[in-house]
Design a protein around this motif. Structure first.
Motif, PDB file in Angstrom:
ATOM      1  N   ILE A 108       0.876  -1.171  -0.264  1.00  0.00           N
ATOM      2  CA  ILE A 108      -0.061   0.095   0.145  1.00  0.00           C
ATOM      3  C   ILE A 108       0.948   1.228   0.053  1.00  0.00           C
ATOM      4  O   ILE A 108       0.540   2.329  -0.717  1.00  0.00           O
ATOM      5  CB  ILE A 108      -0.876  -0.008   1.182  1.00  0.00           C
ATOM      6  N   ASN A 109       2.026   1.177   0.710  1.00  0.00           N
ATOM      7  CA  ASN A 109       2.988   2.279   1.126  1.00  0.00           C
ATOM      8  C   ASN A 109       3.841   2.571  -0.377  1.00  0.00           C
ATOM      9  O   ASN A 109       4.652   3.423  -0.264  1.00  0.00           O
ATOM     10  CB  ASN A 109       3.534   2.254   2.233  1.00  0.00           C
ATOM     11  N   PRO A 112       2.851   4.757  -6.369  1.00  0.00           N
ATOM     12  CA  PRO A 112       2.154   4.083  -7.743  1.00  0.00           C
ATOM     13  C   PRO A 112       2.784   4.802  -8.861  1.00  0.00           C
ATOM     14  O   PRO A 112       2.818   5.809  -8.669  1.00  0.00           O
ATOM     15  CB  PRO A 112       0.613   4.673  -7.630  1.00  0.00           C
ATOM     16  N   SER A 113       2.886   3.943  -9.756  1.00  0.00           N
ATOM     17  CA  SER A 113       3.458   4.356 -11.099  1.00  0.00           C
ATOM     18  C   SER A 113       2.143   4.986 -11.961  1.00  0.00           C
ATOM     19  O   SER A 113       1.046   4.527 -11.710  1.00  0.00           O
ATOM     20  CB  SER A 113       3.893   3.279 -11.800  1.00  0.00           C
ATOM     21  N   PHE A 116      -0.078   2.269 -13.367  1.00  0.00           N
ATOM     22  CA  PHE A 116      -0.966   1.299 -12.549  1.00  0.00           C
ATOM     23  C   PHE A 116      -2.266   1.471 -12.867  1.00  0.00           C
ATOM     24  O   PHE A 116      -2.756   2.657 -12.867  1.00  0.00           O
ATOM     25  CB  PHE A 116      -0.454   1.877 -11.087  1.00  0.00           C
ATOM     26  N   SER A 117      -2.919   0.306 -13.423  1.00  0.00           N
ATOM     27  CA  SER A 117      -4.516   0.472 -13.345  1.00  0.00           C
ATOM     28  C   SER A 117      -4.949  -0.893 -12.704  1.00  0.00           C
ATOM     29  O   SER A 117      -4.315  -1.861 -12.751  1.00  0.00           O
ATOM     30  CB  SER A 117      -4.743   0.622 -14.804  1.00  0.00           C
ATOM     31  N   LYS A 124      -8.784   5.963  -9.995  1.00  0.00           N
ATOM     32  CA  LYS A 124      -8.063   6.174  -8.927  1.00  0.00           C
ATOM     33  C   LYS A 124      -7.631   4.838  -8.264  1.00  0.00           C
ATOM     34  O   LYS A 124      -7.988   4.408  -7.387  1.00  0.00           O
ATOM     35  CB  LYS A 124      -8.568   7.099  -7.654  1.00  0.00           C
ATOM     36  N   ASP A 126      -5.024   3.545  -7.302  1.00  0.00           N
ATOM     37  CA  ASP A 126      -4.457   3.144  -5.880  1.00  0.00           C
ATOM     38  C   ASP A 126      -5.378   3.460  -4.617  1.00  0.00           C
ATOM     39  O   ASP A 126      -5.221   2.717  -3.672  1.00  0.00           O
ATOM     40  CB  ASP A 126      -3.219   4.390  -5.777  1.00  0.00           C
ATOM     41  N   ASN A 127      -6.385   4.120  -4.763  1.00  0.00           N
ATOM     42  CA  ASN A 127      -7.237   4.426  -3.824  1.00  0.00           C
ATOM     43  C   ASN A 127      -8.212   3.133  -3.787  1.00  0.00           C
ATOM     44  O   ASN A 127      -8.426   2.633  -2.497  1.00  0.00           O
ATOM     45  CB  ASN A 127      -8.217   5.432  -3.913  1.00  0.00           C
ATOM     46  N   PHE A 129      -6.986  -0.004  -4.590  1.00  0.00           N
ATOM     47  CA  PHE A 129      -5.969  -0.883  -4.109  1.00  0.00           C
ATOM     48  C   PHE A 129      -6.070  -0.753  -2.440  1.00  0.00           C
ATOM     49  O   PHE A 129      -6.018  -1.755  -1.639  1.00  0.00           O
ATOM     50  CB  PHE A 129      -4.682  -0.562  -4.310  1.00  0.00           C
ATOM     51  N   ARG A 130      -5.975   0.551  -1.987  1.00  0.00           N
ATOM     52  CA  ARG A 130      -5.813   0.903  -0.360  1.00  0.00           C
ATOM     53  C   ARG A 130      -7.009   0.495   0.189  1.00  0.00           C
ATOM     54  O   ARG A 130      -7.274  -0.112   1.318  1.00  0.00           O
ATOM     55  CB  ARG A 130      -5.632   2.207  -0.169  1.00  0.00           C
TER      56      ARG A 130
END
Length: 265
Positions: A108-109, A112-113, A116-117, A124, A126-127, A129-130
């Motif tokens: 999580i930390n 993100p590139s 990334f999708s 979003k 990364d959101n 994923f989190r």
């Protein structure tokens, strides 16, 4: 060395059952973040059961898809490998779940590139994923404490019933131990995660009242109760397969050893 291990039927069976047990528990923890409506999934009218003065419909975590598998594996492992087998796998499972969430936290930390999708329609990623992998700490603690308490109770009740009934009434010791252990499990996880945890950890939403814990826990237990009854024939099918795989002589020797072995690890 590996050839001798895999040739031993009891060892090979323990690896198979243990693998299913651990994988099911770990996957259930990960997918448990999703809440679904059982009635809507089945295409039926919502129950709206009156529980303690509040309407309840079956809004369950996706983890319920796999926890019945864990219940069945617990009883099967208990039957052939005894308390020590269940305790060993339970402690190992807790360790591996903790390890998994530690790795999730590290992932999580990571920054993100732009490449990334996670699928179409998610702007979003990364959101997202989190949100999936970053479950609240107290939800994790609550589920693991409830899991351990449930496993210990399941083992104790299973062996008490078996001492009274002997080899008869597989359904009674398997289903009975599950019903008792899940009665406690259903409330412990909610109490720790949503009543205690939300009062200690900020930014996790409004803490639950004891009434909410009572209503939701009772509804969840109703579901688990029904599933435990429905899955009783599956336990007999698995027992039949194991008896055929091991042979009557070895199976009986393992069950006798499991029943009479000391409980300490």
């Amino acid at each position: 060395m590996i050839h001798s291990i895999l040739k031993d039927k009891s060892t090979k069976l323990f690896i198979i059952l243990g693998g299913i047990f651990i994988a099911s528990a770990l996957i259930a923890e990960v997918i448990g973040v999703k809440i679904f409506s059982l009635e809507d999934t089945l295409g039926i009218k919502r129950a709206n059961i009156n529980l303690f003065g509040s309407p309840f419909s079956f809004h369950l975590t996706a983890g319920v898809l796999l926890w019945p598998v864990v219940f069945i594996m617990t009883d099967i492992i208990n039957e052939y490998y005894g308390r020590r087998g269940v305790k060993f796998l339970s402690y190992l499972t807790i360790g591996l779940i903790s390890y998994a969430f530690l790795i999730f936290t590290g992932a999580i930390n990571l920054a993100p590139s732009e490449y990334f999708s996670v699928g179409n329609g998610i702007d979003k990623p990364d959101n997202a994923f989190r949100g999936i992998f970053g479950q609240g700490m107290w939800i994790i603690i609550g589920s693991m404490v409830a899991f351990l308490i449930g496993q210990v109770l399941d083992v104790l009740v299973f062996h008490r019933i078996k001492k009274l009934t002997g080899e008869k009434s597989i359904w009674l010791r398997a289903t009975g131990s599950t019903l008792v252990s899940q009665l406690v499990d259903s409330f412990v996880v909610l109490f720790i995660a949503f009543y205690i945890g939300k009062r200690i950890q900020t930014n996790q939403g409004e803490p639950w009242s004891l009434h909410q814990v009572l209503v939701t826990g009772t509804g969840n237990y109703i579901y688990k109760f029904v599933v435990a009854i429905v899955l009783t024939p599956v336990i007999y099918l698995i027992h039949g397969w194991i008896e055929k795989y091991l042979g009557k002589k070895l199976a009986n020797e393992m069950k006798d050893a499991a029943m009479n072995a000391p409980s300490q690890i």
